[in-house]
Enzyme design. Structure first.
Site, PDB file in Angstrom:
ATOM      1  N   HIS A 144      46.291  -4.114 -31.636  1.00  0.00           N
ATOM      2  CA  HIS A 144      45.396  -3.040 -32.092  1.00  0.00           C
ATOM      3  C   HIS A 144      45.753  -2.673 -33.529  1.00  0.00           C
ATOM      4  CE1 HIS A 144      44.123  -1.562 -27.961  1.00  0.00           C
ATOM      5  NE2 HIS A 144      45.202  -2.257 -27.651  1.00  0.00           N
ATOM      6  N   HIS A 197      46.631  -9.422 -27.551  1.00  0.00           N
ATOM      7  CA  HIS A 197      45.884  -8.794 -28.645  1.00  0.00           C
ATOM      8  C   HIS A 197      46.718  -7.717 -29.325  1.00  0.00           C
ATOM      9  CE1 HIS A 197      45.111  -6.316 -25.074  1.00  0.00           C
ATOM     10  NE2 HIS A 197      45.032  -5.289 -25.917  1.00  0.00           N
TER      11      HIS A 197
HETATM   12  P1  5GP Z   1      45.109  -2.711 -24.025  1.00  0.00           P
HETATM   13  O1  5GP Z   1      45.304  -1.387 -23.332  1.00  0.00           O
HETATM   14  O2  5GP Z   1      44.972  -3.849 -23.037  1.00  0.00           O
HETATM   15  O3  5GP Z   1      46.115  -2.957 -25.092  1.00  0.00           O
HETATM   16  O4  5GP Z   1      43.744  -2.548 -24.804  1.00  0.00           O
HETATM   17  C1  5GP Z   1      42.534  -3.121 -24.428  1.00  0.00           C
HETATM   18  C2  5GP Z   1      41.481  -2.575 -25.356  1.00  0.00           C
HETATM   19  O5  5GP Z   1      40.318  -3.366 -25.200  1.00  0.00           O
HETATM   20  C3  5GP Z   1      41.077  -1.136 -25.074  1.00  0.00           C
HETATM   21  O6  5GP Z   1      41.347  -0.325 -26.226  1.00  0.00           O
HETATM   22  C4  5GP Z   1      39.576  -1.208 -24.753  1.00  0.00           C
HETATM   23  O7  5GP Z   1      38.843  -0.153 -25.315  1.00  0.00           O
HETATM   24  C5  5GP Z   1      39.189  -2.540 -25.364  1.00  0.00           C
HETATM   25  N1  5GP Z   1      38.087  -3.215 -24.647  1.00  0.00           N
HETATM   26  C6  5GP Z   1      37.987  -3.397 -23.297  1.00  0.00           C
HETATM   27  N2  5GP Z   1      36.869  -4.072 -23.005  1.00  0.00           N
HETATM   28  C7  5GP Z   1      36.251  -4.330 -24.196  1.00  0.00           C
HETATM   29  C8  5GP Z   1      35.035  -5.001 -24.534  1.00  0.00           C
HETATM   30  O8  5GP Z   1      34.302  -5.504 -23.687  1.00  0.00           O
HETATM   31  N3  5GP Z   1      34.731  -5.060 -25.861  1.00  0.00           N
HETATM   32  C9  5GP Z   1      35.555  -4.516 -26.824  1.00  0.00           C
HETATM   33  N4  5GP Z   1      35.138  -4.650 -28.092  1.00  0.00           N
HETATM   34  N5  5GP Z   1      36.685  -3.873 -26.535  1.00  0.00           N
HETATM   35  C10 5GP Z   1      37.040  -3.776 -25.237  1.00  0.00           C
END
Ligand code: 5GP
Length: 136
Positions: free
Chosen positions: A100, A98
């Site tokens: 951001h 993913h």
């Molecule tokens: P990473 O640190 O893996 O790049 O980011 C994962 C992101 O996913 C985090 O910013 C977190 O807030 C978001 N996230 C985790 N679980 C969920 C969820 O169930 N729904 C949504 N919409 N975002 C999520």
């Protein structure tokens, strides 16, 4: 079972959806760094940038640009960051590729940056050569 994001794709978990096409989905981050913080995923589950097929990288990048334009039009931020974490050491928490999109406003200080380091010029070329030897 699949990742949390696969469950969102399937509609098993709720999300504030913004855009989708055959390969990608964009929805709001549940713990936003700023207003409009959006996640863009490929619907098929791959853990990270290393494993995702190039055509899906392209699809996610296209959707990222499309949604970033919409966020800019909706909220007129002063800028935005594209963040893409790979590996726990890099802050990745959800192991489903993913991107951001984090809208930014002057002085908001919602993101921490790397500390610029120092390196010898000669070492830079050595490092570049080490990486070049592994390009396929
Ligand atoms: P990473 O640190 O893996 O790049 O980011 C994962 C992101 O996913 C985090 O910013 C977190 O807030 C978001 N996230 C985790 N679980 C969920 C969820 O169930 N729904 C949504 N919409 N975002 C999520």
């Amino acid at each position: 079972m699949g990742s949390i994001f696969s469950r969102i794709v399937k509609g098993e978990l709720p999300a504030a959806r913004i855009y989708e096409d055959d390969d990608t989905l964009a929805f709001l981050d549940i713990n936003p760094a700023s207003r409009g913080h959006t996640l863009v995923i490929c619907k098929e589950e791959y853990p990270d940038l290393l494993s995702v097929p190039p055509n899906l990288v392209v699809a996610v990048t296209r959707t990222t640009q499309r949604v970033a334009r919409a966020i800019t039009s909706a909220f007129q931020p002063d800028g935005f960051n594209i963040v893409q974490n790979n590996g726990a050491a890099a802050g990745q928490v959800v192991f489903h590729f993913h991107v951001h999109i984090i809208p930014r406003w002057e002085g908001d200080r919602v993101l921490a940056y790397w500390r610029p380091g120092k390196v010898e010029k000669s070492e830079l070329q050595e490092i570049a050569d080490q990486i070049k030897a592994h390009i396929d």
